[in-house]
Motif scaffolding. Structure first.
Motif, PDB file in Angstrom:
ATOM      1  N   ASP A  64      -4.941   0.153  16.408  1.00 53.91           N
ATOM      2  CA  ASP A  64      -4.632  -1.145  15.820  1.00 53.91           C
ATOM      3  C   ASP A  64      -3.706  -1.974  16.703  1.00 53.91           C
ATOM      4  O   ASP A  64      -3.003  -1.444  17.581  1.00 53.91           O
ATOM      5  CB  ASP A  64      -3.963  -0.962  14.454  1.00 53.91           C
ATOM      6  CG  ASP A  64      -4.948  -0.554  13.365  1.00 53.91           C
ATOM      7  OD1 ASP A  64      -6.142  -0.408  13.662  1.00 53.91           O
ATOM      8  OD2 ASP A  64      -4.505  -0.385  12.207  1.00 53.91           O
ATOM      9  N   PHE A 136      -1.516   5.335  16.799  1.00 54.29           N
ATOM     10  CA  PHE A 136      -1.110   4.716  15.544  1.00 54.29           C
ATOM     11  C   PHE A 136       0.411   4.633  15.518  1.00 54.29           C
ATOM     12  O   PHE A 136       1.103   5.268  16.318  1.00 54.29           O
ATOM     13  CB  PHE A 136      -1.644   5.504  14.338  1.00 54.29           C
ATOM     14  CG  PHE A 136      -0.970   6.833  14.115  1.00 54.29           C
ATOM     15  CD1 PHE A 136       0.066   6.959  13.192  1.00 54.29           C
ATOM     16  CD2 PHE A 136      -1.363   7.963  14.809  1.00 54.29           C
ATOM     17  CE1 PHE A 136       0.696   8.184  12.976  1.00 54.29           C
ATOM     18  CE2 PHE A 136      -0.747   9.193  14.611  1.00 54.29           C
ATOM     19  CZ  PHE A 136       0.285   9.308  13.692  1.00 54.29           C
ATOM     20  N   ASP A 140       4.092   2.959  10.257  1.00 52.62           N
ATOM     21  CA  ASP A 140       3.143   2.183   9.457  1.00 52.62           C
ATOM     22  C   ASP A 140       1.953   3.066   9.133  1.00 52.62           C
ATOM     23  O   ASP A 140       1.026   3.202   9.934  1.00 52.62           O
ATOM     24  CB  ASP A 140       2.707   0.935  10.227  1.00 52.62           C
ATOM     25  CG  ASP A 140       1.801   0.023   9.407  1.00 52.62           C
ATOM     26  OD1 ASP A 140       1.395   0.414   8.300  1.00 52.62           O
ATOM     27  OD2 ASP A 140       1.486  -1.086   9.896  1.00 52.62           O
ATOM     28  N   ILE A 141       1.967   3.676   7.962  1.00 47.93           N
ATOM     29  CA  ILE A 141       0.945   4.645   7.600  1.00 47.93           C
ATOM     30  C   ILE A 141      -0.443   4.038   7.568  1.00 47.93           C
ATOM     31  O   ILE A 141      -1.451   4.739   7.749  1.00 47.93           O
ATOM     32  CB  ILE A 141       1.283   5.279   6.220  1.00 47.93           C
ATOM     33  CG1 ILE A 141       0.464   6.558   5.986  1.00 47.93           C
ATOM     34  CG2 ILE A 141       1.074   4.275   5.108  1.00 47.93           C
ATOM     35  CD1 ILE A 141       0.806   7.683   6.920  1.00 47.93           C
ATOM     36  N   ARG A 142      -0.556   2.717   7.376  1.00 46.30           N
ATOM     37  CA  ARG A 142      -1.867   2.077   7.346  1.00 46.30           C
ATOM     38  C   ARG A 142      -2.588   2.228   8.679  1.00 46.30           C
ATOM     39  O   ARG A 142      -3.827   2.349   8.716  1.00 46.30           O
ATOM     40  CB  ARG A 142      -1.717   0.594   7.008  1.00 46.30           C
ATOM     41  CG  ARG A 142      -1.231   0.305   5.585  1.00 46.30           C
ATOM     42  CD  ARG A 142      -0.920  -1.166   5.422  1.00 46.30           C
ATOM     43  NE  ARG A 142       0.109  -1.601   6.364  1.00 46.30           N
ATOM     44  CZ  ARG A 142       0.512  -2.863   6.501  1.00 46.30           C
ATOM     45  NH1 ARG A 142      -0.036  -3.819   5.775  1.00 46.30           N
ATOM     46  NH2 ARG A 142       1.462  -3.166   7.382  1.00 46.30           N
ATOM     47  N   THR A 143      -1.846   2.225   9.770  1.00 48.82           N
ATOM     48  CA  THR A 143      -2.487   2.360  11.089  1.00 48.82           C
ATOM     49  C   THR A 143      -3.053   3.762  11.291  1.00 48.82           C
ATOM     50  O   THR A 143      -4.036   3.939  12.018  1.00 48.82           O
ATOM     51  CB  THR A 143      -1.493   2.029  12.219  1.00 48.82           C
ATOM     52  OG1 THR A 143      -0.406   2.971  12.201  1.00 48.82           O
ATOM     53  CG2 THR A 143      -0.927   0.619  12.052  1.00 48.82           C
ATOM     54  N   GLU A 145      -4.392   5.456   8.831  1.00 44.92           N
ATOM     55  CA  GLU A 145      -5.616   5.452   8.025  1.00 44.92           C
ATOM     56  C   GLU A 145      -6.784   4.826   8.778  1.00 44.92           C
ATOM     57  O   GLU A 145      -7.947   5.123   8.487  1.00 44.92           O
ATOM     58  CB  GLU A 145      -5.362   4.692   6.718  1.00 44.92           C
ATOM     59  CG  GLU A 145      -4.349   5.376   5.810  1.00 44.92           C
ATOM     60  CD  GLU A 145      -3.899   4.488   4.657  1.00 44.92           C
ATOM     61  OE1 GLU A 145      -4.327   3.303   4.622  1.00 44.92           O
ATOM     62  OE2 GLU A 145      -3.130   4.970   3.806  1.00 44.92           O
ATOM     63  N   HIS A 146      -6.493   3.975   9.751  1.00 50.76           N
ATOM     64  CA  HIS A 146      -7.552   3.295  10.497  1.00 50.76           C
ATOM     65  C   HIS A 146      -8.061   4.097  11.702  1.00 50.76           C
ATOM     66  O   HIS A 146      -9.025   3.692  12.345  1.00 50.76           O
ATOM     67  CB  HIS A 146      -7.048   1.939  11.001  1.00 50.76           C
ATOM     68  CG  HIS A 146      -6.644   1.004   9.906  1.00 50.76           C
ATOM     69  ND1 HIS A 146      -5.811  -0.080  10.108  1.00 50.76           N
ATOM     70  CD2 HIS A 146      -6.959   0.984   8.575  1.00 50.76           C
ATOM     71  CE1 HIS A 146      -5.623  -0.717   8.970  1.00 50.76           C
ATOM     72  NE2 HIS A 146      -6.312  -0.093   8.023  1.00 50.76           N
ATOM     73  N   THR A 147      -7.407   5.195  12.019  1.00 54.09           N
ATOM     74  CA  THR A 147      -7.735   5.919  13.258  1.00 54.09           C
ATOM     75  C   THR A 147      -9.145   6.510  13.241  1.00 54.09           C
ATOM     76  O   THR A 147      -9.799   6.582  14.280  1.00 54.09           O
ATOM     77  CB  THR A 147      -6.720   7.038  13.535  1.00 54.09           C
ATOM     78  OG1 THR A 147      -6.631   7.906  12.389  1.00 54.09           O
ATOM     79  CG2 THR A 147      -5.335   6.443  13.828  1.00 54.09           C
ATOM     80  N   GLN A 149     -11.820   5.218  11.995  1.00 58.91           N
ATOM     81  CA  GLN A 149     -12.763   4.166  12.352  1.00 58.91           C
ATOM     82  C   GLN A 149     -12.737   3.895  13.843  1.00 58.91           C
ATOM     83  O   GLN A 149     -13.774   3.661  14.467  1.00 58.91           O
ATOM     84  CB  GLN A 149     -12.447   2.884  11.583  1.00 58.91           C
ATOM     85  CG  GLN A 149     -13.473   1.766  11.812  1.00 58.91           C
ATOM     86  CD  GLN A 149     -14.873   2.164  11.411  1.00 58.91           C
ATOM     87  OE1 GLN A 149     -15.103   2.591  10.277  1.00 58.91           O
ATOM     88  NE2 GLN A 149     -15.827   2.034  12.341  1.00 58.91           N
ATOM     89  N   THR A 183       5.160  11.994   7.506  1.00 60.38           N
ATOM     90  CA  THR A 183       4.045  11.377   8.230  1.00 60.38           C
ATOM     91  C   THR A 183       3.319  12.401   9.086  1.00 60.38           C
ATOM     92  O   THR A 183       2.083  12.358   9.218  1.00 60.38           O
ATOM     93  CB  THR A 183       4.563  10.229   9.117  1.00 60.38           C
ATOM     94  OG1 THR A 183       5.245   9.277   8.310  1.00 60.38           O
ATOM     95  CG2 THR A 183       3.409   9.539   9.838  1.00 60.38           C
ATOM     96  N   ASP A 186       0.523  14.303   7.308  1.00 61.81           N
ATOM     97  CA  ASP A 186      -0.709  13.518   7.166  1.00 61.81           C
ATOM     98  C   ASP A 186      -1.444  13.410   8.508  1.00 61.81           C
ATOM     99  O   ASP A 186      -2.674  13.479   8.566  1.00 61.81           O
ATOM    100  CB  ASP A 186      -0.389  12.115   6.658  1.00 61.81           C
ATOM    101  CG  ASP A 186       0.124  12.123   5.225  1.00 61.81           C
ATOM    102  OD1 ASP A 186      -0.235  13.051   4.476  1.00 61.81           O
ATOM    103  OD2 ASP A 186       0.874  11.200   4.861  1.00 61.81           O
TER     104      ASP A 186
END
Length: 266
Positions: A64, A136, A140-143, A145-147, A149, A183, A186
């Motif tokens: 990201d 990532f 920022d845990i959202r980044t 989640e995008h890995t 993809q 983190t 996860d």
């Protein structure tokens, strides 16, 4: 220059890898060992008294926007940390020179844009990658989640598959130990699902940056050489000219008929 083969400037002492670099944590490690594969060691030892061309591997870093891809590359390649962030436009790359197991080796590190509008441009540069680094932001845990993809996009451009995949969390310095541990759990889970090796780094402090890229270099070098050695069942290995590693069957045959008493590695 050595018999027509140009090596360029000597490799810096801090880019020499003689032993296999350690992983970050055993829970997310691709290989547990401290020595190169026996076939790799033999091929490299054989070439020490002969002409050897330069080997290069392509590594692509994806992730990201604002996760710190450029900062991570700059910390390793230039030993700098720039607080004034400028988003990468399209793609950029650095070439880092190593000596691995006595063999000259270049790592071509491609830095790709994280912005959606540049994805179609950057994705063209994923092709031919021997390793993918998915970055990532640990803060920022959202980044994270995008890995998956990002990995899927990279694999679409590499139909033959990749030797090595890394999941690297940046900005470790921004988290407390307790926050990091949550983190990390996860991240390890996702790395396992990706069949990737996990690392956590800080470009600001330099924590684990050198160790991470040494690991990338060693694993890509070994995987690339083994792939070439296994292509055909030749008796002698050739670490080839330019960006390839080849094995020379004719050399092996000539050594068997008395024309050359030494097994040649190049």
């Amino acid at each position: 220059m050595n018999n027509g083969i140009l090596y360029g400037p000597a490799v810096s002492r801090d880019r020499v890898i003689s032993r296999f670099p350690k992983c970050y944590i055993p829970e997310a490690c691709l290989q547990f060992k401290d020595q190169f594969h026996v076939q790799v060691k033999y091929a490299c030892q054989e070439r020490q008294t002969r002409n050897v061309g330069l080997k290069m591997s392509k590594v692509v870093m994806v992730g990201d926007l604002y996760v710190g891809k450029t900062c991570l590359i700059n910390r390793f390649c230039k030993n700098v940390f720039d607080r004034d962030y400028k988003a990468t436009i399209g793609v950029d790359f650095e070439i880092e020179r190593f000596e691995i197991a006595g063999t000259p080796y270049n790592l071509q590190i491609w830095d790709t844009a994280g912005q959606e509008k540049f994805k179609c441009i950057a994705s063209a540069y994923y092709r031919g990658a021997e390793a993918i680094i998915i970055a990532f932001d640990l803060a920022d845990i959202r980044t994270l989640e995008h890995t998956k993809q990002w990995l899927e996009d990279a694999l679409k451009e590499n139909e033959q598959g990749l030797s090595t995949i890394f999941l690297v969390g940046s900005k470790k310095d921004l988290l407390s130990q307790a926050e990091y541990e949550r983190t990390e759990a996860d991240a390890i889970k996702i790395a396992t699902e990706m069949q990737a090796e996990y690392w956590a780094v800080s470009s600001k402090t330099g924590e684990n940056v050198r160790e991470f890229f040494f690991r990338v270099a060693a694993l890509t070098f070994e995987a690339s050489l083994l792939k070439e050695l296994e292509k055909k069942d030749f008796r002698s290995a050739r670490i080839g000219e330019g960006s390839t590693i080849r094995m020379d069957k004719t050399t092996a045959e000539s050594s068997g008929n008395g024309t050359n008493s030494n097994t040649s590695c190049c």
